[in-house]
Design a protein around this motif. Sequence first.
Motif, short mmCIF file in Angstrom:
data_model
loop_
_atom_site.label_atom_id
_atom_site.label_comp_id
_atom_site.label_asym_id
_atom_site.label_seq_id
_atom_site.Cartn_x
_atom_site.Cartn_y
_atom_site.Cartn_z
N ARG A 1 31.14 21.76 8.19
CA ARG A 1 29.92 20.96 8.02
C ARG A 1 28.69 21.79 8.32
N THR A 2 28.76 22.69 9.31
CA THR A 2 27.63 23.56 9.64
C THR A 2 27.32 24.50 8.48
N PHE A 3 28.36 25.15 7.96
CA PHE A 3 28.15 26.04 6.82
C PHE A 3 27.65 25.26 5.61
N GLY A 4 28.17 24.07 5.42
CA GLY A 4 27.74 23.24 4.30
C GLY A 4 26.29 22.84 4.43
N ALA A 5 25.83 22.54 5.65
CA ALA A 5 24.44 22.16 5.87
C ALA A 5 23.51 23.33 5.55
N VAL A 6 23.91 24.52 5.93
CA VAL A 6 23.11 25.71 5.63
C VAL A 6 23.10 25.94 4.12
N ARG A 7 24.26 25.85 3.48
CA ARG A 7 24.36 26.07 2.04
C ARG A 7 23.53 25.04 1.28
N ASP A 8 23.48 23.80 1.77
CA ASP A 8 22.70 22.75 1.11
C ASP A 8 21.21 23.03 1.16
N ASP B 1 45.30 16.67 1.72
CA ASP B 1 45.00 16.84 3.14
C ASP B 1 43.52 16.55 3.32
N LEU B 2 43.21 15.63 4.24
CA LEU B 2 41.82 15.26 4.51
C LEU B 2 41.50 15.52 5.96
N GLU B 3 40.28 16.00 6.20
CA GLU B 3 39.79 16.19 7.56
C GLU B 3 38.55 15.33 7.70
N ILE B 4 38.59 14.37 8.64
CA ILE B 4 37.50 13.41 8.75
C ILE B 4 36.93 13.37 10.17
N VAL B 5 35.69 12.89 10.23
CA VAL B 5 35.03 12.59 11.50
C VAL B 5 34.81 11.08 11.50
N VAL B 6 35.28 10.41 12.55
CA VAL B 6 35.15 8.96 12.62
C VAL B 6 34.00 8.57 13.55
N VAL B 7 33.51 7.37 13.34
CA VAL B 7 32.46 6.80 14.18
C VAL B 7 33.08 6.31 15.48
N TYR B 8 32.43 6.56 16.60
CA TYR B 8 32.93 6.11 17.90
C TYR B 8 33.04 4.59 17.90
N GLY B 9 34.16 4.11 18.43
CA GLY B 9 34.37 2.67 18.58
C GLY B 9 35.29 2.06 17.55
N GLY C 1 35.35 16.97 6.94
CA GLY C 1 35.42 18.38 7.28
C GLY C 1 35.29 18.62 8.77
N SER C 2 35.63 19.86 9.17
CA SER C 2 35.50 20.24 10.57
C SER C 2 34.04 20.53 10.89
N GLY C 3 33.75 20.69 12.15
CA GLY C 3 32.39 21.01 12.56
C GLY C 3 31.87 22.28 11.94
N MET C 4 32.74 23.30 11.84
CA MET C 4 32.34 24.57 11.27
C MET C 4 32.03 24.44 9.78
N ARG D 1 34.16 18.72 0.60
CA ARG D 1 34.26 19.23 1.97
C ARG D 1 35.27 18.39 2.75
N GLY D 2 36.23 19.06 3.38
CA GLY D 2 37.24 18.36 4.16
C GLY D 2 38.40 17.84 3.36
#
Length: 157
Positions: free
Chosen positions: A65-72, A98-106, A60-63, A84-85
């Motif tokens: 994930r933020t709403f999801g964290a509050v909802r959780d 359609d998937l929206e992901i956040v990857v780990v740096y590196g 998911g996008s940052g937004m 989510r995403g």
Amino acid sequence: MSDMTQRAEVEQEPTVQTRKTVKRGGGDPASRGRTTIADGVVEKIAGLAARDVVGVHAMGSGMSRTFGAVRDRVPGGASKSVTRGVKAEVGEVQTALDLEIVVVYGVAISDVARAVRENVVSAVERMTGLEVVEVNIAVSDVKLPDEEEEEEEPRIQ
């Protein structure tokens, strides 16, 4: 009869009569009726399969994930959303994702995307029998090693 003919008749094994299966109700039971699979089912399968790939930090996008964290954190709210995403369009025999992901740096983003596609296609096709025609992946963020987790410290108490 000659000796050859008699010998051939004697060597034949007696045939066993088997009871014929009578089909009732119009054919194979597996083909009677229709199975429909909801978009949400495919989204859950795809979300779990994508999260299993090494290099995927979050979905998911940052937004979202933020709403999801509050909802959780809200009492009685939904638990961590596995969808989510993930967005699925499900037809009778095919699906597109359609998937929206956040990857780990590196990590190599192209390798992570390929692994996500393979894992998602495999899981969805195996579990649903639907043909996955496409898996579109949008990388919305990169998780840096020194970034704080958004969900570690609750802002609402």
